[in-house]
Design a protein around this motif. Sequence first.
Motif, mmCIF file in Angstrom:
data_model
loop_
_atom_site.group_PDB
_atom_site.id
_atom_site.type_symbol
_atom_site.label_atom_id
_atom_site.label_comp_id
_atom_site.label_asym_id
_atom_site.label_seq_id
_atom_site.Cartn_x
_atom_site.Cartn_y
_atom_site.Cartn_z
ATOM 1 N N PRO A 346 50.123 43.370 41.949
ATOM 2 C CA PRO A 346 49.090 42.354 41.722
ATOM 3 C C PRO A 346 48.058 42.829 40.701
ATOM 4 C CG PRO A 346 48.808 43.404 43.866
ATOM 5 C CD PRO A 346 50.114 43.883 43.335
ATOM 6 N N PRO A 347 47.280 41.901 40.149
ATOM 7 C CA PRO A 347 46.335 42.246 39.083
ATOM 8 C C PRO A 347 45.348 43.354 39.435
ATOM 9 C CG PRO A 347 46.563 39.862 39.251
ATOM 10 C CD PRO A 347 47.312 40.439 40.423
ATOM 11 N N ASP A 348 44.989 43.488 40.711
ATOM 12 C CA ASP A 348 43.992 44.492 41.083
ATOM 13 C C ASP A 348 44.598 45.847 41.412
ATOM 14 O OD1 ASP A 348 45.238 43.413 43.343
ATOM 15 O OD2 ASP A 348 43.525 43.871 44.641
ATOM 16 N N VAL A 349 45.912 46.002 41.214
ATOM 17 C CA VAL A 349 46.577 47.274 41.515
ATOM 18 C C VAL A 349 47.287 47.780 40.264
ATOM 19 C CG1 VAL A 349 48.290 48.460 42.924
ATOM 20 C CG2 VAL A 349 46.908 46.623 43.926
ATOM 21 N N ILE A 350 46.816 48.891 39.716
ATOM 22 C CA ILE A 350 47.470 49.481 38.546
ATOM 23 C C ILE A 350 48.634 50.346 39.029
ATOM 24 C CG2 ILE A 350 47.186 51.013 36.571
ATOM 25 C CD1 ILE A 350 44.256 50.211 36.502
ATOM 26 N N PRO A 351 49.836 50.140 38.507
ATOM 27 C CA PRO A 351 50.994 50.917 38.961
ATOM 28 C C PRO A 351 50.795 52.414 38.736
ATOM 29 C CG PRO A 351 51.670 49.043 37.620
ATOM 30 C CD PRO A 351 50.190 49.150 37.482
ATOM 31 N N PRO A 352 51.379 53.244 39.589
ATOM 32 C CA PRO A 352 51.257 54.696 39.387
ATOM 33 C C PRO A 352 51.903 55.116 38.068
ATOM 34 C CG PRO A 352 52.954 54.197 41.018
ATOM 35 C CD PRO A 352 52.245 52.911 40.737
ATOM 36 N N GLY A 353 51.274 56.061 37.389
ATOM 37 C CA GLY A 353 51.811 56.539 36.119
ATOM 38 C C GLY A 353 51.475 55.658 34.938
ATOM 39 N N VAL A 354 50.705 54.589 35.165
ATOM 40 C CA VAL A 354 50.332 53.660 34.100
ATOM 41 C C VAL A 354 48.829 53.765 33.866
ATOM 42 C CG1 VAL A 354 50.241 51.234 33.415
ATOM 43 C CG2 VAL A 354 52.226 52.109 34.659
ATOM 44 N N TYR A 355 48.429 53.921 32.601
ATOM 45 C CA TYR A 355 47.024 54.149 32.286
ATOM 46 C C TYR A 355 46.574 53.206 31.170
ATOM 47 C CZ TYR A 355 48.218 58.363 34.847
ATOM 48 O OH TYR A 355 48.686 59.232 35.806
ATOM 49 N N PRO A 356 46.054 52.021 31.546
ATOM 50 C CA PRO A 356 45.565 51.095 30.522
ATOM 51 C C PRO A 356 44.217 51.541 29.987
ATOM 52 C CG PRO A 356 45.235 50.178 32.722
ATOM 53 C CD PRO A 356 45.955 51.478 32.911
ATOM 54 N N SER A 357 43.950 51.238 28.713
ATOM 55 C CA SER A 357 42.636 51.513 28.143
ATOM 56 C C SER A 357 41.613 50.576 28.774
ATOM 57 C CB SER A 357 42.673 51.332 26.625
ATOM 58 O OG SER A 357 43.039 49.997 26.290
ATOM 59 N N LEU A 358 40.341 50.903 28.629
ATOM 60 C CA LEU A 358 39.287 50.120 29.266
ATOM 61 C C LEU A 358 39.284 48.669 28.801
ATOM 62 C CD1 LEU A 358 36.308 52.668 29.232
ATOM 63 C CD2 LEU A 358 37.752 52.011 31.170
ATOM 64 N N ASP A 359 39.633 48.445 27.529
ATOM 65 C CA ASP A 359 39.640 47.071 27.022
ATOM 66 C C ASP A 359 40.989 46.383 27.198
ATOM 67 O OD1 ASP A 359 41.206 48.345 25.168
ATOM 68 O OD2 ASP A 359 39.978 47.824 23.429
ATOM 69 N N GLY A 360 41.966 47.120 27.741
ATOM 70 C CA GLY A 360 43.271 46.526 27.996
ATOM 71 C C GLY A 360 44.154 46.392 26.778
ATOM 72 N N ALA A 361 43.700 46.905 25.622
ATOM 73 C CA ALA A 361 44.465 46.733 24.385
ATOM 74 C C ALA A 361 45.686 47.637 24.330
ATOM 75 C CB ALA A 361 43.575 46.994 23.176
ATOM 76 N N LEU A 427 44.486 27.353 33.357
ATOM 77 C CA LEU A 427 43.859 27.025 32.083
ATOM 78 C C LEU A 427 42.550 27.769 31.863
ATOM 79 C CD1 LEU A 427 43.660 25.385 29.485
ATOM 80 C CD2 LEU A 427 42.656 23.511 30.818
ATOM 81 N N LEU A 428 41.680 27.803 32.878
ATOM 82 C CA LEU A 428 40.384 28.456 32.704
ATOM 83 C C LEU A 428 40.542 29.957 32.452
ATOM 84 C CD1 LEU A 428 38.211 26.674 35.433
ATOM 85 C CD2 LEU A 428 38.448 26.126 32.999
ATOM 86 N N ASN A 429 41.516 30.575 33.133
ATOM 87 C CA ASN A 429 41.763 32.000 32.902
ATOM 88 C C ASN A 429 42.163 32.266 31.457
ATOM 89 O OD1 ASN A 429 41.282 32.793 35.568
ATOM 90 N ND2 ASN A 429 43.391 32.354 36.176
ATOM 91 N N VAL A 430 43.036 31.420 30.930
ATOM 92 C CA VAL A 430 43.506 31.597 29.560
ATOM 93 C C VAL A 430 42.364 31.416 28.567
ATOM 94 C CG1 VAL A 430 45.031 30.672 27.772
ATOM 95 C CG2 VAL A 430 45.877 30.954 30.110
ATOM 96 N N LEU A 431 41.546 30.399 28.770
ATOM 97 C CA LEU A 431 40.410 30.168 27.871
ATOM 98 C C LEU A 431 39.431 31.345 27.905
ATOM 99 C CD1 LEU A 431 39.712 26.369 28.518
ATOM 100 C CD2 LEU A 431 40.560 27.401 26.397
ATOM 101 N N ASP A 432 39.178 31.868 29.096
ATOM 102 C CA ASP A 432 38.294 33.037 29.209
ATOM 103 C C ASP A 432 38.876 34.236 28.469
ATOM 104 O OD1 ASP A 432 36.438 31.658 30.675
ATOM 105 O OD2 ASP A 432 37.127 32.396 32.625
ATOM 106 N N PHE A 433 40.193 34.422 28.597
ATOM 107 C CA PHE A 433 40.862 35.546 27.937
ATOM 108 C C PHE A 433 40.760 35.412 26.415
ATOM 109 C CE2 PHE A 433 44.518 37.554 25.952
ATOM 110 C CZ PHE A 433 44.554 38.790 26.568
ATOM 111 N N LEU A 434 40.987 34.203 25.908
ATOM 112 C CA LEU A 434 41.023 33.989 24.462
ATOM 113 C C LEU A 434 39.661 34.145 23.799
ATOM 114 C CD1 LEU A 434 43.440 30.916 24.162
ATOM 115 C CD2 LEU A 434 43.975 33.356 23.964
ATOM 116 N N CYS A 440 40.672 39.659 19.144
ATOM 117 C CA CYS A 440 41.507 39.913 17.969
ATOM 118 C C CYS A 440 42.513 41.030 18.205
ATOM 119 C CB CYS A 440 40.640 40.243 16.756
ATOM 120 S SG CYS A 440 39.610 41.704 16.958
ATOM 121 N N THR A 441 42.256 41.907 19.183
ATOM 122 C CA THR A 441 43.209 42.971 19.506
ATOM 123 C C THR A 441 44.051 42.642 20.731
ATOM 124 O OG1 THR A 441 41.563 44.141 20.851
ATOM 125 C CG2 THR A 441 41.714 44.749 18.525
ATOM 126 N N LEU A 442 43.598 41.700 21.556
ATOM 127 C CA LEU A 442 44.298 41.377 22.795
ATOM 128 C C LEU A 442 45.264 40.207 22.655
ATOM 129 C CD1 LEU A 442 41.385 41.691 25.405
ATOM 130 C CD2 LEU A 442 43.152 43.376 24.879
#
Length: 503
Positions: A346-361, A427-434, A440-442
């Motif tokens: 789920p979105p609130d659980v980062i898989p083990p061994g996976v390290y996303p940057s703070l901005d998610g890029a 829809l609202l999630n996508v608009l917030d993301f965009l 420009c990097t995401l």
Amino acid sequence: MFGCRSLLKQTRKRKRRKPDKFNSKRRKQNPQLTEEQQDFATEDGFSLKGSSPTQNYGVQPLGNLYFSSSPHNSRNTGLGNIQTLTDELVLDILGFLGGTHLGILSTVSKSFYVFCNHEPLWRNLVLENCNDGFLFNGSWKSTFVAAYNPAFDDSKTGSLGFKVKDFYSDYLFQSWLCANLEMKHEWLERDNIIRRKGISVDEFVSDFETPNKPVLLEGCLDNWPAMKIWNRDYLVKVCDDALFSVGPVQMKLKDFFAYADQAQEERPLYLFDPKFANKVPKLGQDYEVPVYFNEDLFSVLGNERPDYRWIIIGPAGSGSSFHIDPNSTSAWNAVVKGSKKWVLFPPDVIPPGVYPSLDGAEVACPVSITEWFMNFYESTKTWKKKPIECVCKAGEVIFVPNGWWHLVINLEDSFAITQNFVSRRNLLNVLDFLKKPNACTLVSGTRDRVNLHDKFKKAIEASFPGIIDELAKKAEKRKAELEKPSFWDSVKDSNSGGFKFSF
């Protein structure tokens, strides 16, 4: 698609863990495997593929050095003063060399011979220089040589290479091991996803899409022509000379199948093309969107919409390491032929061994999918929030909610169709993301990353007047209801910690 340089840059950011202990005292005898392969079978339930193994030039895991009668490690003596560098850094440096210089350097010492013949180095050279595709020639080095000098007969040089004595390296050994391991049964047996067949659209929306929960849907593809007619011969014939995206190169389908039949490597290439229906319209006519996913609001952008549908073709072992689908969209993935192992968090659980940057890029993760299973899968069994897992077979469709981390590996030669979509629930999630500051990097799948939010919002308001405000009000109402204290919370005495009743 990634450019080749950025693809190599991403690969170098990944970290390889040291392999677990290997023990050859208990060999799993298999008449299809050579004695050398049987030596690498382990008591932990691993088994090696029965087909011809890739060459590892005699490389052994570092732990074997401590059981050797000789303390000599030719890896170190052959590197001279740079022996203190990690294997990964040595390979990164060699990655700046061309094929000619790699060939020359391989004659300097036994150690450089092993390093300079590391297949991923030659793979990168082929993918960098053969933008119009390649004809795989049994190995990446042979493929590179054949592309530049077709008349050269590399069989006379000993295509299997030489075995170097007393060469110990965890990094190089695990690369070879991951390319030759079969998936363990215990990696495949957990199947805890909810399965549904014949449910209504309203049930799908209320039970899965609105609460953002994965589900595996059965019986959705029964009317697809693709289920009856898609096979290699049909696809090669109908696609003819069309070029498809395979990593950073373009290939004809028949050439890709030739590669898939020969290659046995840690990270097999797979065909992943977003323009397939434009290149070969018949492919787009061979399937239809399942009724549960008919609403796709990105369609209001017409030809300016981001990439949203892909044909996926790959051999066993190919797939996608952990990622979240682009632009905060949800997705469905339908298997036409073969089978795929899915692992979702789920979105609130980062898989083990996976390290996303703070901005998610950017996301740092193990080099290969097999390596993740070897080093991290076991730990998830003790987690409170265990991953959702399943094997999705031909004729089945998996719904991947927005924001969910997922890993996918093909268990056999597989054909699939996948689409990302935006519905009212998302829809609202996508608009917030965009509209994020670093959009420009995401944002991906479009040339105009900066203005996509404004274009999309304007098109939505023109096609569905008032829908954004309506959804925003509903979201606020749901949020207020969730924050509203329960009856017992309302009667709890916050000062004494007890209960206060009023009658």
